[in-house]
Design a protein around this motif. Sequence first.
Motif, PDB file in Angstrom:
ATOM      1  N   LYS A  58       0.828  -1.162  -0.120  1.00  0.00           N
ATOM      2  CA  LYS A  58      -0.072   0.168   0.174  1.00  0.00           C
ATOM      3  C   LYS A  58       0.873   1.204  -0.146  1.00  0.00           C
ATOM      4  O   LYS A  58       0.542   2.260  -0.730  1.00  0.00           O
ATOM      5  CB  LYS A  58      -0.952   0.140   1.308  1.00  0.00           C
ATOM      6  CG  LYS A  58      -1.808   1.153   1.260  1.00  0.00           C
ATOM      7  CD  LYS A  58      -2.951   1.286   0.294  1.00  0.00           C
ATOM      8  CE  LYS A  58      -3.551   2.516   0.307  1.00  0.00           C
ATOM      9  NZ  LYS A  58      -4.681   2.709  -0.691  1.00  0.00           N
ATOM     10  N   THR A  59       1.703   1.381   1.006  1.00  0.00           N
ATOM     11  CA  THR A  59       2.609   2.599   0.884  1.00  0.00           C
ATOM     12  C   THR A  59       3.922   2.524   0.001  1.00  0.00           C
ATOM     13  O   THR A  59       4.628   1.676   0.241  1.00  0.00           O
ATOM     14  CB  THR A  59       3.317   2.777   2.639  1.00  0.00           C
ATOM     15  OG1 THR A  59       2.141   2.464   3.516  1.00  0.00           O
ATOM     16  CG2 THR A  59       3.857   4.142   2.752  1.00  0.00           C
ATOM     17  N   ARG A  60       3.787   3.588  -1.004  1.00  0.00           N
ATOM     18  CA  ARG A  60       4.677   3.297  -1.782  1.00  0.00           C
ATOM     19  C   ARG A  60       5.670   4.571  -2.016  1.00  0.00           C
ATOM     20  O   ARG A  60       6.627   4.660  -2.714  1.00  0.00           O
ATOM     21  CB  ARG A  60       4.267   3.214  -3.373  1.00  0.00           C
ATOM     22  CG  ARG A  60       3.244   2.022  -3.342  1.00  0.00           C
ATOM     23  CD  ARG A  60       3.592   1.026  -4.608  1.00  0.00           C
ATOM     24  NE  ARG A  60       2.749  -0.256  -4.371  1.00  0.00           N
ATOM     25  CZ  ARG A  60       2.418  -0.812  -5.488  1.00  0.00           C
ATOM     26  NH1 ARG A  60       2.754  -0.610  -6.718  1.00  0.00           N
ATOM     27  NH2 ARG A  60       1.864  -1.908  -5.488  1.00  0.00           N
ATOM     28  N   LEU A  61       5.452   5.546  -0.830  1.00  0.00           N
ATOM     29  CA  LEU A  61       6.227   6.816  -1.161  1.00  0.00           C
ATOM     30  C   LEU A  61       6.711   6.848   0.420  1.00  0.00           C
ATOM     31  O   LEU A  61       6.415   6.260   1.502  1.00  0.00           O
ATOM     32  CB  LEU A  61       5.444   7.836  -1.401  1.00  0.00           C
ATOM     33  CG  LEU A  61       4.514   7.890  -2.790  1.00  0.00           C
ATOM     34  CD1 LEU A  61       3.634   8.846  -2.703  1.00  0.00           C
ATOM     35  CD2 LEU A  61       5.874   8.069  -3.516  1.00  0.00           C
ATOM     36  N   VAL A  62       7.783   7.872   0.610  1.00  0.00           N
ATOM     37  CA  VAL A  62       8.166   8.276   1.960  1.00  0.00           C
ATOM     38  C   VAL A  62       7.083   9.148   2.441  1.00  0.00           C
ATOM     39  O   VAL A  62       6.877  10.347   2.044  1.00  0.00           O
ATOM     40  CB  VAL A  62       9.511   8.901   1.947  1.00  0.00           C
ATOM     41  CG1 VAL A  62      10.182   9.270   3.241  1.00  0.00           C
ATOM     42  CG2 VAL A  62      10.544   7.662   1.369  1.00  0.00           C
ATOM     43  N   ASP A  75       6.777   7.244   7.511  1.00  0.00           N
ATOM     44  CA  ASP A  75       6.165   5.968   7.005  1.00  0.00           C
ATOM     45  C   ASP A  75       6.791   5.668   5.788  1.00  0.00           C
ATOM     46  O   ASP A  75       6.754   6.311   4.767  1.00  0.00           O
ATOM     47  CB  ASP A  75       4.302   6.000   6.902  1.00  0.00           C
ATOM     48  CG  ASP A  75       3.803   4.959   6.715  1.00  0.00           C
ATOM     49  OD1 ASP A  75       4.343   3.530   7.060  1.00  0.00           O
ATOM     50  OD2 ASP A  75       2.670   4.840   6.511  1.00  0.00           O
ATOM     51  N   LEU A  76       7.340   4.387   5.675  1.00  0.00           N
ATOM     52  CA  LEU A  76       8.289   3.745   4.562  1.00  0.00           C
ATOM     53  C   LEU A  76       7.552   2.827   4.000  1.00  0.00           C
ATOM     54  O   LEU A  76       6.647   1.990   4.504  1.00  0.00           O
ATOM     55  CB  LEU A  76       9.558   3.570   5.052  1.00  0.00           C
ATOM     56  CG  LEU A  76      10.368   4.625   5.714  1.00  0.00           C
ATOM     57  CD1 LEU A  76      11.629   3.950   6.234  1.00  0.00           C
ATOM     58  CD2 LEU A  76      10.894   5.667   4.734  1.00  0.00           C
ATOM     59  N   PRO A  77       7.776   2.810   2.557  1.00  0.00           N
ATOM     60  CA  PRO A  77       7.244   1.579   2.053  1.00  0.00           C
ATOM     61  C   PRO A  77       7.680   0.354   2.751  1.00  0.00           C
ATOM     62  O   PRO A  77       8.826   0.086   3.329  1.00  0.00           O
ATOM     63  CB  PRO A  77       7.801   1.403   0.664  1.00  0.00           C
ATOM     64  CG  PRO A  77       8.338   2.993   0.507  1.00  0.00           C
ATOM     65  CD  PRO A  77       8.571   3.352   1.926  1.00  0.00           C
ATOM     66  N   LEU A  92      10.756   0.640  -5.359  1.00  0.00           N
ATOM     67  CA  LEU A  92      10.717   0.627  -3.876  1.00  0.00           C
ATOM     68  C   LEU A  92      12.092   0.533  -3.178  1.00  0.00           C
ATOM     69  O   LEU A  92      12.384   1.319  -2.256  1.00  0.00           O
ATOM     70  CB  LEU A  92       9.986  -0.426  -3.322  1.00  0.00           C
ATOM     71  CG  LEU A  92       8.309  -0.204  -3.807  1.00  0.00           C
ATOM     72  CD1 LEU A  92       7.574  -1.343  -3.096  1.00  0.00           C
ATOM     73  CD2 LEU A  92       7.897   0.981  -3.476  1.00  0.00           C
ATOM     74  N   ALA A  93      12.853  -0.249  -3.594  1.00  0.00           N
ATOM     75  CA  ALA A  93      14.273  -0.504  -3.222  1.00  0.00           C
ATOM     76  C   ALA A  93      15.019   0.946  -2.861  1.00  0.00           C
ATOM     77  O   ALA A  93      15.677   1.174  -1.972  1.00  0.00           O
ATOM     78  CB  ALA A  93      15.256  -1.752  -3.507  1.00  0.00           C
ATOM     79  N   ILE A  95      13.748   3.803  -3.141  1.00  0.00           N
ATOM     80  CA  ILE A  95      13.259   4.920  -2.265  1.00  0.00           C
ATOM     81  C   ILE A  95      13.739   4.354  -0.760  1.00  0.00           C
ATOM     82  O   ILE A  95      14.071   5.506  -0.114  1.00  0.00           O
ATOM     83  CB  ILE A  95      11.611   4.833  -2.414  1.00  0.00           C
ATOM     84  CG1 ILE A  95      11.179   5.259  -3.730  1.00  0.00           C
ATOM     85  CG2 ILE A  95      10.910   5.652  -1.255  1.00  0.00           C
ATOM     86  CD1 ILE A  95       9.772   5.216  -4.272  1.00  0.00           C
ATOM     87  N   ILE A  96      13.605   3.318  -0.533  1.00  0.00           N
ATOM     88  CA  ILE A  96      13.841   2.727   0.963  1.00  0.00           C
ATOM     89  C   ILE A  96      15.378   3.250   1.116  1.00  0.00           C
ATOM     90  O   ILE A  96      15.833   3.933   2.111  1.00  0.00           O
ATOM     91  CB  ILE A  96      13.671   1.403   0.955  1.00  0.00           C
ATOM     92  CG1 ILE A  96      12.062   1.067   1.076  1.00  0.00           C
ATOM     93  CG2 ILE A  96      14.290   0.993   2.424  1.00  0.00           C
ATOM     94  CD1 ILE A  96      11.757  -0.394   1.272  1.00  0.00           C
ATOM     95  N   ASN A  97      16.222   2.647   0.308  1.00  0.00           N
ATOM     96  CA  ASN A  97      17.740   3.099   0.318  1.00  0.00           C
ATOM     97  C   ASN A  97      18.265   4.625   0.426  1.00  0.00           C
ATOM     98  O   ASN A  97      18.859   4.876   1.103  1.00  0.00           O
ATOM     99  CB  ASN A  97      18.776   2.164  -0.952  1.00  0.00           C
ATOM    100  CG  ASN A  97      18.688   0.676  -0.365  1.00  0.00           C
ATOM    101  OD1 ASN A  97      18.530   0.601   0.726  1.00  0.00           O
ATOM    102  ND2 ASN A  97      18.665   0.158  -1.599  1.00  0.00           N
ATOM    103  N   GLY A  98      17.422   5.228  -0.650  1.00  0.00           N
ATOM    104  CA  GLY A  98      17.593   6.677  -0.650  1.00  0.00           C
ATOM    105  C   GLY A  98      17.331   7.262   0.785  1.00  0.00           C
ATOM    106  O   GLY A  98      17.977   8.274   1.170  1.00  0.00           O
TER     107      GLY A  98
END
Length: 201
Positions: A58-62, A75-77, A92-93, A95-98
Amino acid sequence: MKISEAKFAGSSTDVAGRPKRRLPEFAFIGRSNVGKSSLINMLCGMRKLAMTSSSPGKTRLVNHFLINQKWYIVDLPGYGYAKISKEGQRRLADIINGYLLGSEDLALLFVLIDSRHDLMRIDMDFIDRLGEIGIPFAIVFTKGDKLGPVALQRQVERDREALSEHWEELPPCFCTSSVTGMGREEILDYIAAVLDGLKDS
Ligand code: GTP
Ligand code: MG
């Protein structure tokens, strides 16, 4: 600590897009569907602050939420969501790593684990990497209402043992339920203590 105000402060895909006002951040991560967004709503006492869904991914953004005008909940993906395209997974990876590598204001990362299951390889690998990049973290066992108290304690012990094979000192661990509110005070008090520590440093 009491949360008297919580409001959405923006969604981003990279460091450049995050809110301009810099404040300490407490971020929530874990496998897709583990209950990150629900936990954030529970902590803030608001049902629909962060969007939740029974289907993973559901969550695809920061997403930043400004709390008491003083700090952010982020809230993270989720990681490890297999049912999207390879390209989607890569995005997604990234975004998370960034976020993890670029956020200088990250005070603490809560890593959520579903309390019904043994720690998965993907969780352990993720936690190991946090050690390598030096990100302070705590563990949150979610969906605690789905197990009885004895089973919950037993599962938490198993997971703590698995963690101790990789870590000499265990991180702080919390048991939560977004349904019953279990763990709310403990997490908010811990955040308050970390914020106090930042003031002194
Ligand atoms: P993604 O954004 O897709 O990665 O998921 P997420 O980790 O944000 O999970 P989300 O909060 O959207 O919750 C996923 C599902 O689990 C929803 O159907 C929630 O209602 C349910 N859920 C979350 N937390 C709890 C809990 O503490 N207890 C119970 N029983 N269900 C929960
Ligand atoms: Mg979510």
